[in-house]
Design an enzyme around this catalytic site. Structure first.
Site, PDB file in Angstrom:
ATOM      1  N   ASP A  57      69.475  57.562  11.335  1.00 37.09           N
ATOM      2  CA  ASP A  57      69.822  56.748  11.172  1.00 37.09           C
ATOM      3  C   ASP A  57      70.499  55.839  12.402  1.00 37.09           C
ATOM      4  OD1 ASP A  57      72.483  55.132  11.565  1.00 37.09           O
ATOM      5  OD2 ASP A  57      73.493  56.506   9.049  1.00 37.09           O
ATOM      6  N   HIS A  58      69.850  54.493  12.467  1.00 38.05           N
ATOM      7  CA  HIS A  58      69.513  53.899  13.255  1.00 38.05           C
ATOM      8  C   HIS A  58      70.812  53.783  14.708  1.00 38.05           C
ATOM      9  CE1 HIS A  58      69.598  50.812  11.110  1.00 38.05           C
ATOM     10  NE2 HIS A  58      69.846  49.896  12.250  1.00 38.05           N
ATOM     11  N   HIS A  81      75.650  54.955   7.326  1.00 34.97           N
ATOM     12  CA  HIS A  81      76.008  54.415   9.181  1.00 34.97           C
ATOM     13  C   HIS A  81      77.825  54.289   9.454  1.00 34.97           C
ATOM     14  CE1 HIS A  81      71.878  52.505   8.998  1.00 34.97           C
ATOM     15  NE2 HIS A  81      71.902  52.028   8.515  1.00 34.97           N
TER      16      HIS A  81
END
Ligand code: NAD
Length: 482
Positions: A176-177, A239
Protein backbone atom coordinates in the site's frame (compact mmCIF):
# COMPACT_ATOMS: atom_id res chain seq x y z
CA UNK A 1 23.49 16.66 7.69
CA UNK A 2 24.98 13.68 5.86
CA UNK A 3 22.59 11.52 3.92
CA UNK A 4 22.52 8.03 5.37
CA UNK A 5 22.22 5.14 2.93
CA UNK A 6 21.84 1.79 4.59
CA UNK A 7 23.67 -0.75 2.42
CA UNK A 8 21.77 -3.71 1.06
CA UNK A 9 23.06 -7.04 -0.21
CA UNK A 10 23.11 -7.74 -3.94
CA UNK A 11 19.68 -8.80 -5.19
CA UNK A 12 17.68 -9.79 -8.24
CA UNK A 13 14.36 -8.00 -8.68
CA UNK A 14 12.13 -9.65 -11.25
CA UNK A 15 9.25 -7.49 -12.50
CA UNK A 16 6.37 -9.48 -13.96
CA UNK A 17 4.59 -6.88 -16.08
CA UNK A 18 7.92 -5.13 -16.65
CA UNK A 19 6.55 -3.22 -19.65
CA UNK A 20 3.32 -2.10 -17.95
CA UNK A 21 2.22 1.31 -16.73
CA UNK A 22 3.14 0.79 -13.08
CA UNK A 23 6.60 -0.53 -13.92
CA UNK A 24 7.28 2.40 -16.26
CA UNK A 25 5.89 5.15 -14.03
CA UNK A 26 6.86 4.00 -10.56
CA UNK A 27 8.96 0.86 -10.16
CA UNK A 28 11.74 1.53 -12.69
CA UNK A 29 12.16 5.24 -11.79
CA UNK A 30 12.31 4.25 -8.09
CA UNK A 31 14.98 1.65 -8.83
CA UNK A 32 16.99 4.13 -10.86
CA UNK A 33 16.99 6.59 -7.97
CA UNK A 34 18.16 3.88 -5.58
CA UNK A 35 20.84 2.93 -8.10
CA UNK A 36 22.05 6.54 -8.13
CA UNK A 37 22.05 6.51 -4.31
CA UNK A 38 24.33 3.47 -4.34
CA UNK A 39 21.70 0.96 -3.25
CA UNK A 40 21.87 -1.39 -6.23
CA UNK A 41 25.28 -2.89 -5.55
CA UNK A 42 26.78 -4.92 -8.36
CA UNK A 43 25.92 -7.68 -9.28
CA UNK A 44 22.28 -6.74 -8.50
CA UNK A 45 19.93 -7.00 -11.46
CA UNK A 46 16.46 -5.96 -12.49
CA UNK A 47 14.86 -8.49 -14.79
CA UNK A 48 11.79 -7.38 -16.71
CA UNK A 49 9.32 -10.10 -17.66
CA UNK A 50 6.54 -9.67 -20.22
CA UNK A 51 5.14 -11.33 -23.33
CA UNK A 52 6.80 -9.22 -26.03
CA UNK A 53 9.91 -10.33 -27.91
CA UNK A 54 12.18 -7.51 -26.73
CA UNK A 55 15.48 -8.99 -25.64
CA UNK A 56 17.80 -7.10 -23.27
CA UNK A 57 18.51 -4.36 -25.83
CA UNK A 58 14.85 -3.70 -26.66
CA UNK A 59 13.87 -3.65 -23.01
CA UNK A 60 16.71 -1.30 -22.11
CA UNK A 61 15.46 1.11 -24.78
CA UNK A 62 12.00 0.98 -23.19
CA UNK A 63 13.42 1.53 -19.72
CA UNK A 64 15.48 4.51 -20.92
CA UNK A 65 12.37 6.05 -22.48
CA UNK A 66 10.33 5.43 -19.33
CA UNK A 67 12.96 7.06 -17.10
CA UNK A 68 13.17 10.11 -19.34
CA UNK A 69 9.39 10.41 -19.36
CA UNK A 70 8.63 9.79 -15.71
CA UNK A 71 11.51 11.07 -13.61
CA UNK A 72 10.92 14.58 -12.25
CA UNK A 73 14.60 15.28 -12.76
CA UNK A 74 15.91 12.81 -15.32
CA UNK A 75 19.40 11.54 -14.56
CA UNK A 76 22.17 12.27 -17.01
CA UNK A 77 22.64 9.81 -19.84
CA UNK A 78 25.77 8.27 -18.36
CA UNK A 79 23.94 7.43 -15.11
CA UNK A 80 21.04 5.93 -17.06
CA UNK A 81 23.44 3.94 -19.26
CA UNK A 82 25.21 2.57 -16.18
CA UNK A 83 21.85 1.60 -14.66
CA UNK A 84 20.79 -0.13 -17.88
CA UNK A 85 23.80 -2.46 -17.63
CA UNK A 86 22.02 -4.03 -14.66
CA UNK A 87 18.71 -4.42 -16.55
CA UNK A 88 17.74 -7.65 -18.32
CA UNK A 89 14.68 -9.10 -19.95
CA UNK A 90 13.05 -12.51 -20.22
CA UNK A 91 10.06 -13.27 -22.39
CA UNK A 92 7.47 -15.29 -20.47
CA UNK A 93 3.74 -15.64 -21.00
CA UNK A 94 2.87 -16.37 -17.40
CA UNK A 95 -0.10 -18.46 -18.52
CA UNK A 96 2.16 -20.77 -20.51
CA UNK A 97 5.18 -22.97 -19.85
CA UNK A 98 7.75 -21.20 -22.04
CA UNK A 99 10.44 -18.96 -20.62
CA UNK A 100 10.37 -20.19 -17.00
CA UNK A 101 13.46 -22.33 -17.38
CA UNK A 102 15.36 -19.44 -18.95
CA UNK A 103 14.34 -17.27 -16.01
CA UNK A 104 15.37 -19.95 -13.52
CA UNK A 105 18.76 -20.36 -15.24
CA UNK A 106 19.43 -16.63 -14.91
CA UNK A 107 18.87 -16.47 -11.17
CA UNK A 108 21.81 -17.05 -8.87
CA UNK A 109 21.18 -19.53 -6.06
CA UNK A 110 21.57 -17.93 -2.64
CA UNK A 111 21.04 -14.35 -3.83
CA UNK A 112 18.02 -12.37 -2.53
CA UNK A 113 15.33 -12.49 -5.16
CA UNK A 114 12.12 -10.48 -5.19
CA UNK A 115 9.34 -11.20 -7.66
CA UNK A 116 7.29 -8.05 -8.18
CA UNK A 117 3.86 -9.04 -9.56
CA UNK A 118 3.01 -5.84 -11.44
CA UNK A 119 0.17 -7.57 -13.26
CA UNK A 120 -3.54 -8.00 -12.60
CA UNK A 121 -4.45 -10.13 -9.54
CA UNK A 122 -6.02 -12.83 -11.74
CA UNK A 123 -2.42 -13.80 -12.66
CA UNK A 124 -1.02 -13.98 -9.10
CA UNK A 125 -1.92 -17.64 -8.58
CA UNK A 126 -0.54 -18.78 -11.95
CA UNK A 127 2.73 -16.95 -11.38
CA UNK A 128 3.16 -18.29 -7.84
CA UNK A 129 2.46 -21.85 -9.01
CA UNK A 130 4.88 -21.69 -11.91
CA UNK A 131 7.57 -20.05 -9.78
CA UNK A 132 7.37 -23.00 -7.44
CA UNK A 133 7.38 -25.50 -10.29
CA UNK A 134 10.52 -23.82 -11.63
CA UNK A 135 12.17 -24.19 -8.21
CA UNK A 136 12.13 -20.44 -7.62
CA UNK A 137 9.92 -20.26 -4.52
CA UNK A 138 12.74 -20.94 -2.05
CA UNK A 139 13.57 -19.27 1.25
CA UNK A 140 15.49 -16.44 -0.52
CA UNK A 141 12.40 -15.52 -2.53
CA UNK A 142 9.99 -12.69 -1.80
CA UNK A 143 6.83 -11.90 -3.68
CA UNK A 144 5.41 -8.38 -3.99
CA UNK A 145 1.77 -7.83 -4.90
CA UNK A 146 -0.14 -4.67 -5.74
CA UNK A 147 -3.66 -3.57 -5.06
CA UNK A 148 -6.40 -4.46 -5.74
CA UNK A 149 -5.96 -7.31 -3.28
CA UNK A 150 -9.36 -8.87 -3.83
CA UNK A 151 -12.73 -7.44 -4.72
CA UNK A 152 -14.43 -8.54 -1.50
CA UNK A 153 -13.70 -10.76 1.49
CA UNK A 154 -14.19 -14.03 -0.38
CA UNK A 155 -11.88 -13.10 -3.26
CA UNK A 156 -9.23 -11.71 -0.86
CA UNK A 157 -9.34 -14.96 1.12
CA UNK A 158 -9.04 -16.96 -2.10
CA UNK A 159 -5.99 -14.89 -3.16
CA UNK A 160 -4.39 -15.30 0.26
CA UNK A 161 -4.97 -19.05 0.14
CA UNK A 162 -3.56 -19.25 -3.37
CA UNK A 163 -0.35 -17.40 -2.46
CA UNK A 164 -0.04 -19.30 0.82
CA UNK A 165 0.07 -22.52 -1.22
CA UNK A 166 3.52 -21.51 -2.51
CA UNK A 167 4.95 -18.83 -0.19
CA UNK A 168 5.03 -18.29 3.58
CA UNK A 169 3.29 -15.18 4.86
CA UNK A 170 6.76 -13.85 5.80
CA UNK A 171 7.65 -13.85 2.08
CA UNK A 172 4.54 -11.98 0.85
CA UNK A 173 4.69 -8.17 0.57
CA UNK A 174 1.28 -6.56 -0.08
CA UNK A 175 2.03 -2.99 -1.10
CA UNK A 176 0.00 0.00 0.00
CA UNK A 177 2.15 2.84 -1.25
CA UNK A 178 0.59 5.30 1.19
CA UNK A 179 2.46 3.48 3.96
CA UNK A 180 5.76 4.19 2.18
CA UNK A 181 5.30 7.95 2.40
CA UNK A 182 7.83 9.70 4.61
CA UNK A 183 5.18 11.67 6.49
CA UNK A 184 3.10 8.60 7.25
CA UNK A 185 6.08 7.10 8.99
CA UNK A 186 6.76 10.43 10.60
CA UNK A 187 3.30 10.22 12.06
CA UNK A 188 4.48 7.19 14.04
CA UNK A 189 7.68 8.99 15.05
CA UNK A 190 5.72 12.05 16.19
CA UNK A 191 3.22 9.94 18.12
CA UNK A 192 5.54 7.43 19.72
CA UNK A 193 8.83 9.33 19.88
CA UNK A 194 7.52 12.37 21.78
CA UNK A 195 5.93 12.71 25.18
CA UNK A 196 3.96 15.71 23.97
CA UNK A 197 1.17 14.14 21.92
CA UNK A 198 0.49 10.65 23.21
CA UNK A 199 -1.08 11.67 26.55
CA UNK A 200 -3.60 13.78 24.59
CA UNK A 201 -4.20 11.20 21.88
CA UNK A 202 -7.59 9.93 23.05
CA UNK A 203 -11.29 10.67 23.31
CA UNK A 204 -10.81 12.92 26.32
CA UNK A 205 -8.77 15.49 24.39
CA UNK A 206 -9.44 14.78 20.71
CA UNK A 207 -12.71 16.13 19.34
CA UNK A 208 -12.57 14.27 16.05
CA UNK A 209 -10.27 13.10 13.29
CA UNK A 210 -10.59 13.79 9.57
CA UNK A 211 -8.88 12.02 6.72
CA UNK A 212 -9.17 13.41 3.20
CA UNK A 213 -7.67 12.00 0.02
CA UNK A 214 -8.78 14.31 -2.79
CA UNK A 215 -7.78 14.00 -6.44
CA UNK A 216 -8.46 16.30 -9.37
CA UNK A 217 -8.10 13.55 -11.96
CA UNK A 218 -11.03 11.49 -13.20
CA UNK A 219 -10.89 7.75 -13.76
CA UNK A 220 -8.66 8.22 -16.81
CA UNK A 221 -7.95 5.07 -18.76
CA UNK A 222 -8.93 2.83 -15.84
CA UNK A 223 -12.69 3.18 -16.44
CA UNK A 224 -13.47 -0.52 -16.83
CA UNK A 225 -11.63 -1.47 -13.62
CA UNK A 226 -12.86 1.55 -11.68
CA UNK A 227 -16.52 1.06 -12.51
CA UNK A 228 -16.34 -2.38 -10.90
CA UNK A 229 -14.49 -1.02 -7.88
CA UNK A 230 -15.54 2.53 -7.00
CA UNK A 231 -14.00 4.79 -4.36
CA UNK A 232 -14.88 2.40 -1.55
CA UNK A 233 -12.88 -0.52 -2.91
CA UNK A 234 -10.22 1.51 -4.72
CA UNK A 235 -9.30 3.90 -1.89
CA UNK A 236 -11.30 3.57 1.32
CA UNK A 237 -10.79 -0.15 1.99
CA UNK A 238 -7.02 0.14 1.69
CA UNK A 239 -5.36 3.58 1.75
CA UNK A 240 -7.74 5.47 4.05
CA UNK A 241 -8.19 2.46 6.30
CA UNK A 242 -4.42 2.11 6.67
CA UNK A 243 -4.06 5.79 7.56
CA UNK A 244 -6.85 5.46 10.10
CA UNK A 245 -5.03 2.49 11.65
CA UNK A 246 -1.81 4.44 12.12
CA UNK A 247 -3.67 7.33 13.73
CA UNK A 248 -5.80 5.19 16.02
CA UNK A 249 -3.56 2.26 16.98
CA UNK A 250 -2.11 1.64 20.41
CA UNK A 251 1.67 1.99 20.78
CA UNK A 252 3.20 -1.31 19.70
CA UNK A 253 5.69 -2.81 22.16
CA UNK A 254 8.40 -2.35 19.55
CA UNK A 255 8.73 -1.14 16.00
CA UNK A 256 8.76 -4.53 14.41
CA UNK A 257 6.55 -5.84 11.62
CA UNK A 258 4.22 -8.07 13.56
CA UNK A 259 3.97 -5.82 16.61
CA UNK A 260 2.89 -2.88 14.38
CA UNK A 261 0.54 -4.98 12.28
CA UNK A 262 -1.05 -6.59 15.34
CA UNK A 263 -2.00 -3.13 16.60
CA UNK A 264 -3.33 -2.03 13.21
CA UNK A 265 -5.42 -5.17 13.01
CA UNK A 266 -7.01 -4.42 16.40
CA UNK A 267 -8.13 -1.02 15.08
CA UNK A 268 -9.78 -2.52 12.01
CA UNK A 269 -11.54 -5.09 14.15
CA UNK A 270 -12.75 -2.35 16.50
CA UNK A 271 -14.35 -0.33 13.70
CA UNK A 272 -18.09 -0.06 14.18
CA UNK A 273 -20.37 -1.05 11.32
CA UNK A 274 -21.27 2.18 9.52
CA UNK A 275 -24.88 3.40 9.60
CA UNK A 276 -26.27 3.98 6.09
CA UNK A 277 -27.00 7.66 6.88
CA UNK A 278 -23.32 8.11 7.78
CA UNK A 279 -22.23 7.35 4.23
CA UNK A 280 -22.39 9.79 1.31
CA UNK A 281 -21.63 8.56 -2.18
CA UNK A 282 -21.18 10.79 -5.20
CA UNK A 283 -20.46 10.75 -8.93
CA UNK A 284 -18.81 13.65 -10.76
CA UNK A 285 -20.62 15.43 -13.56
CA UNK A 286 -19.22 17.01 -16.73
CA UNK A 287 -17.52 20.43 -16.55
CA UNK A 288 -15.00 22.68 -18.28
CA UNK A 289 -14.24 20.33 -21.12
CA UNK A 290 -14.09 17.21 -18.93
CA UNK A 291 -16.54 14.37 -19.21
CA UNK A 292 -18.87 13.10 -16.52
CA UNK A 293 -18.04 9.95 -14.58
CA UNK A 294 -20.63 7.98 -16.55
CA UNK A 295 -19.15 9.16 -19.86
CA UNK A 296 -15.64 8.35 -18.62
CA UNK A 297 -16.54 4.77 -17.79
CA UNK A 298 -18.90 4.36 -20.77
CA UNK A 299 -21.84 3.28 -18.62
CA UNK A 300 -24.73 5.75 -18.55
CA UNK A 301 -26.48 3.85 -15.76
CA UNK A 302 -23.47 3.31 -13.54
CA UNK A 303 -24.20 3.23 -9.80
CA UNK A 304 -20.52 3.26 -8.85
CA UNK A 305 -19.24 6.06 -6.61
CA UNK A 306 -16.32 8.31 -7.56
CA UNK A 307 -16.62 9.98 -4.14
CA UNK A 308 -17.33 8.65 -0.70
CA UNK A 309 -17.52 10.24 2.74
CA UNK A 310 -18.00 8.17 5.88
CA UNK A 311 -18.41 8.83 9.57
CA UNK A 312 -17.23 5.95 11.71
CA UNK A 313 -16.11 5.10 15.23
CA UNK A 314 -13.37 2.95 16.72
CA UNK A 315 -15.01 1.07 19.58
CA UNK A 316 -12.37 0.88 22.25
CA UNK A 317 -11.45 2.70 25.46
CA UNK A 318 -9.14 5.16 23.77
CA UNK A 319 -11.59 6.36 21.13
CA UNK A 320 -15.08 5.81 22.59
CA UNK A 321 -17.33 8.59 21.25
CA UNK A 322 -14.70 10.18 18.94
CA UNK A 323 -15.93 10.38 15.34
CA UNK A 324 -13.59 9.65 12.45
CA UNK A 325 -14.65 11.37 9.23
CA UNK A 326 -13.12 9.94 6.07
CA UNK A 327 -13.61 11.16 2.51
CA UNK A 328 -12.01 10.51 -0.83
CA UNK A 329 -12.96 11.31 -4.37
CA UNK A 330 -11.98 12.09 -7.91
CA UNK A 331 -12.45 15.37 -9.81
CA UNK A 332 -12.36 17.35 -6.60
CA UNK A 333 -11.18 20.92 -6.18
CA UNK A 334 -7.50 20.13 -5.60
CA UNK A 335 -5.06 17.27 -5.19
CA UNK A 336 -4.83 17.20 -1.45
CA UNK A 337 -4.33 14.36 1.05
CA UNK A 338 -4.29 15.13 4.72
CA UNK A 339 -5.08 13.77 8.14
CA UNK A 340 -6.20 16.23 10.79
CA UNK A 341 -6.46 15.55 14.49
CA UNK A 342 -8.77 18.23 15.89
CA UNK A 343 -8.30 18.70 19.63
CA UNK A 344 -11.11 19.85 21.89
CA UNK A 345 -11.63 23.47 22.90
CA UNK A 346 -10.09 24.57 26.18
CA UNK A 347 -12.70 23.72 28.86
CA UNK A 348 -13.05 27.32 29.98
CA UNK A 349 -12.00 30.52 28.26
CA UNK A 350 -10.46 33.06 30.60
CA UNK A 351 -10.52 35.53 27.70
CA UNK A 352 -14.29 35.87 27.62
CA UNK A 353 -16.90 35.14 24.99
CA UNK A 354 -15.52 37.67 22.48
CA UNK A 355 -12.28 35.74 22.06
CA UNK A 356 -14.05 33.20 19.84
CA UNK A 357 -13.52 29.45 19.64
CA UNK A 358 -9.98 28.21 19.38
CA UNK A 359 -8.52 24.77 19.36
CA UNK A 360 -5.39 22.96 18.35
CA UNK A 361 -5.23 20.98 15.15
CA UNK A 362 -2.45 18.67 14.10
CA UNK A 363 -2.41 18.22 10.33
CA UNK A 364 -0.37 15.61 8.56
CA UNK A 365 -0.14 16.61 4.91
CA UNK A 366 0.62 13.77 2.50
CA UNK A 367 -0.02 15.34 -0.91
CA UNK A 368 0.90 17.39 -2.82
CA UNK A 369 3.68 18.31 -0.36
CA UNK A 370 4.51 16.33 2.73
CA UNK A 371 4.67 18.01 6.13
CA UNK A 372 3.13 18.36 9.55
CA UNK A 373 1.62 21.50 11.07
CA UNK A 374 0.25 22.15 14.53
CA UNK A 375 -2.17 25.04 14.88
CA UNK A 376 -1.72 26.81 18.20
CA UNK A 377 -3.63 29.72 19.65
CA UNK A 378 -1.72 32.91 20.37
CA UNK A 379 -2.43 36.54 20.99
CA UNK A 380 -2.92 38.58 17.86
CA UNK A 381 0.01 41.01 17.85
CA UNK A 382 -0.57 44.70 18.50
CA UNK A 383 -2.42 46.88 20.96
CA UNK A 384 -6.16 46.73 21.50
CA UNK A 385 -6.66 44.04 24.08
CA UNK A 386 -6.42 40.29 24.05
CA UNK A 387 -7.53 39.00 20.67
CA UNK A 388 -6.70 35.39 19.88
CA UNK A 389 -5.68 33.85 16.58
CA UNK A 390 -4.61 30.37 15.50
CA UNK A 391 -1.26 30.13 13.75
CA UNK A 392 0.47 27.07 12.35
CA UNK A 393 3.66 25.74 13.87
CA UNK A 394 5.17 24.36 10.70
CA UNK A 395 7.02 21.08 10.93
CA UNK A 396 7.75 20.66 7.25
CA UNK A 397 11.34 19.86 8.30
CA UNK A 398 12.88 21.41 5.20
CA UNK A 399 14.93 24.01 7.08
CA UNK A 400 15.99 21.79 9.93
CA UNK A 401 16.99 18.84 7.80
CA UNK A 402 18.23 20.41 4.57
CA UNK A 403 18.65 17.90 1.73
CA UNK A 404 17.66 15.06 4.09
CA UNK A 405 14.12 16.42 3.92
CA UNK A 406 13.92 15.41 0.25
CA UNK A 407 11.93 12.32 0.97
CA UNK A 408 12.42 9.36 -1.34
CA UNK A 409 9.37 8.29 -3.26
CA UNK A 410 7.23 5.71 -1.45
CA UNK A 411 8.17 3.04 -4.01
CA UNK A 412 11.89 3.58 -3.41
CA UNK A 413 11.49 2.95 0.29
CA UNK A 414 9.10 0.02 -0.10
CA UNK A 415 11.21 -1.79 -2.69
CA UNK A 416 14.30 -1.45 -0.48
CA UNK A 417 12.27 -2.75 2.49
CA UNK A 418 11.43 -5.83 0.41
CA UNK A 419 15.12 -6.37 -0.30
CA UNK A 420 15.94 -5.97 3.41
CA UNK A 421 13.10 -8.31 4.36
CA UNK A 422 11.27 -5.74 6.48
CA UNK A 423 7.48 -6.19 6.33
CA UNK A 424 6.49 -3.39 8.75
CA UNK A 425 5.03 -1.19 6.01
CA UNK A 426 3.22 -4.00 4.18
CA UNK A 427 -0.24 -5.35 4.87
CA UNK A 428 -0.58 -8.76 6.44
CA UNK A 429 -3.18 -11.30 5.25
CA UNK A 430 -5.40 -10.89 8.32
CA UNK A 431 -5.36 -7.08 8.02
CA UNK A 432 -6.54 -7.21 4.43
CA UNK A 433 -9.27 -9.69 5.28
CA UNK A 434 -10.43 -7.66 8.30
CA UNK A 435 -10.64 -4.55 6.12
CA UNK A 436 -12.81 -6.40 3.61
CA UNK A 437 -14.96 -7.84 6.42
CA UNK A 438 -15.76 -4.24 7.44
CA UNK A 439 -16.28 -3.06 3.85
CA UNK A 440 -18.38 -5.93 2.46
CA UNK A 441 -21.64 -5.34 4.40
CA UNK A 442 -21.58 -1.66 3.45
CA UNK A 443 -21.30 -2.47 -0.26
CA UNK A 444 -23.88 -5.27 0.00
CA UNK A 445 -26.26 -2.77 1.63
CA UNK A 446 -25.97 -0.41 -1.37
CA UNK A 447 -26.51 -3.26 -3.76
CA UNK A 448 -29.57 -4.50 -1.88
CA UNK A 449 -31.09 -0.99 -1.79
CA UNK A 450 -30.11 -0.11 -5.37
CA UNK A 451 -28.34 2.95 -3.94
CA UNK A 452 -27.49 5.60 -6.56
CA UNK A 453 -24.62 8.04 -5.84
CA UNK A 454 -25.43 11.77 -5.73
CA UNK A 455 -24.13 13.79 -8.70
CA UNK A 456 -21.58 16.50 -7.80
CA UNK A 457 -19.97 19.25 -9.82
CA UNK A 458 -16.45 18.48 -10.94
CA UNK A 459 -13.66 20.48 -9.24
CA UNK A 460 -15.68 21.14 -6.08
CA UNK A 461 -15.67 19.60 -2.59
CA UNK A 462 -17.95 16.75 -3.70
CA UNK A 463 -21.67 16.37 -2.94
CA UNK A 464 -23.27 18.93 -0.58
CA UNK A 465 -24.49 16.05 1.57
CA UNK A 466 -20.87 15.32 2.52
CA UNK A 467 -20.68 18.78 4.09
CA UNK A 468 -23.95 18.12 5.90
CA UNK A 469 -22.60 14.81 7.24
CA UNK A 470 -20.07 16.67 9.38
CA UNK A 471 -21.98 19.94 9.80
CA UNK A 472 -24.86 18.09 11.47
CA UNK A 473 -22.37 17.36 14.27
CA UNK A 474 -21.38 21.04 14.55
CA UNK A 475 -18.06 20.49 12.73
CA UNK A 476 -16.54 21.42 9.38
CA UNK A 477 -14.27 19.68 6.92
CA UNK A 478 -10.90 21.33 6.47
CA UNK A 479 -10.93 22.99 3.11
CA UNK A 480 -9.48 21.04 0.23
CA UNK A 481 -6.41 22.60 -1.34
CA UNK A 482 -5.40 25.24 1.23
P1 NAD B 1 -0.66 -2.72 -17.44
O1 NAD B 1 -1.83 -3.32 -18.12
O2 NAD B 1 -0.14 -1.42 -17.91
O3 NAD B 1 0.56 -3.74 -17.47
C1 NAD B 1 0.39 -5.10 -17.31
C2 NAD B 1 1.70 -5.80 -17.61
O4 NAD B 1 1.47 -7.20 -17.46
C3 NAD B 1 2.23 -5.60 -19.03
O5 NAD B 1 3.64 -5.53 -18.95
C4 NAD B 1 1.83 -6.89 -19.73
O6 NAD B 1 2.72 -7.23 -20.79
C5 NAD B 1 1.97 -7.87 -18.59
N1 NAD B 1 1.18 -9.09 -18.81
C6 NAD B 1 -0.17 -9.18 -18.91
N2 NAD B 1 -0.51 -10.47 -19.13
C7 NAD B 1 0.63 -11.18 -19.14
C8 NAD B 1 0.94 -12.56 -19.32
N3 NAD B 1 -0.01 -13.47 -19.53
N4 NAD B 1 2.22 -12.93 -19.26
C9 NAD B 1 3.22 -12.03 -19.04
N5 NAD B 1 2.99 -10.72 -18.87
C10 NAD B 1 1.71 -10.30 -18.92
O7 NAD B 1 -1.06 -2.67 -15.88
P2 NAD B 1 -0.44 -1.72 -14.75
O8 NAD B 1 -1.19 -0.43 -14.75
O9 NAD B 1 1.03 -1.68 -14.89
O10 NAD B 1 -0.88 -2.47 -13.41
C11 NAD B 1 -0.27 -3.66 -12.96
C12 NAD B 1 -0.90 -4.04 -11.61
O11 NAD B 1 -0.64 -3.01 -10.66
C13 NAD B 1 -2.42 -4.18 -11.67
O12 NAD B 1 -2.81 -5.17 -10.76
C14 NAD B 1 -2.91 -2.83 -11.18
O13 NAD B 1 -4.18 -2.90 -10.61
C15 NAD B 1 -1.86 -2.51 -10.14
N6 NAD B 1 -1.70 -1.08 -9.88
C16 NAD B 1 -1.38 -0.22 -10.90
C17 NAD B 1 -1.20 1.11 -10.62
C18 NAD B 1 -0.81 2.09 -11.70
O14 NAD B 1 -0.60 3.26 -11.36
N7 NAD B 1 -0.68 1.69 -12.94
C19 NAD B 1 -1.36 1.59 -9.30
C20 NAD B 1 -1.68 0.69 -8.30
C21 NAD B 1 -1.85 -0.64 -8.60
Amino acid sequence: MVSRIIPVEAFDLIIFGGTGDLARRKILPALFKRFCAGQMPSPSRVIGVARGDLGDAGYRDEVRAALKEHLDVPGDDSAISAFLQQIHYVRVDVLGEDGWQELADMLEPGRIRAFYLSVGPSLFGDIARRLQAAGLADSESRIVVEKPFGHDLDSARALNRELAGYFDEGQIYRIDHYLGKETVQNLMAVRFGNMLFEPLWNAQYVDHIQITVAETVGVGGRGAYYDRAGAMRDMMQNHLMQLLCLIAMEPPAKFDPDAVRDEKLKVIRALEPVQPHHIIRGQYTAADGVKSYREDVGNDRSKTESFIAIKTHVSNWRWAGTPFYLRTGKRLKARDSQITVVFKDAPHSIFGPDSGRHNNELTIQLQPDEGITLDVTIKEPGPGGMRLIDVPLDMSFAEALGPEADAPDAYERLIMDVIRGNQTLFMRNDEVEAAWAWTDPIIKGWEARGDVPKPYDSFTNGPDDASLLIRRDGREWRSIGQ
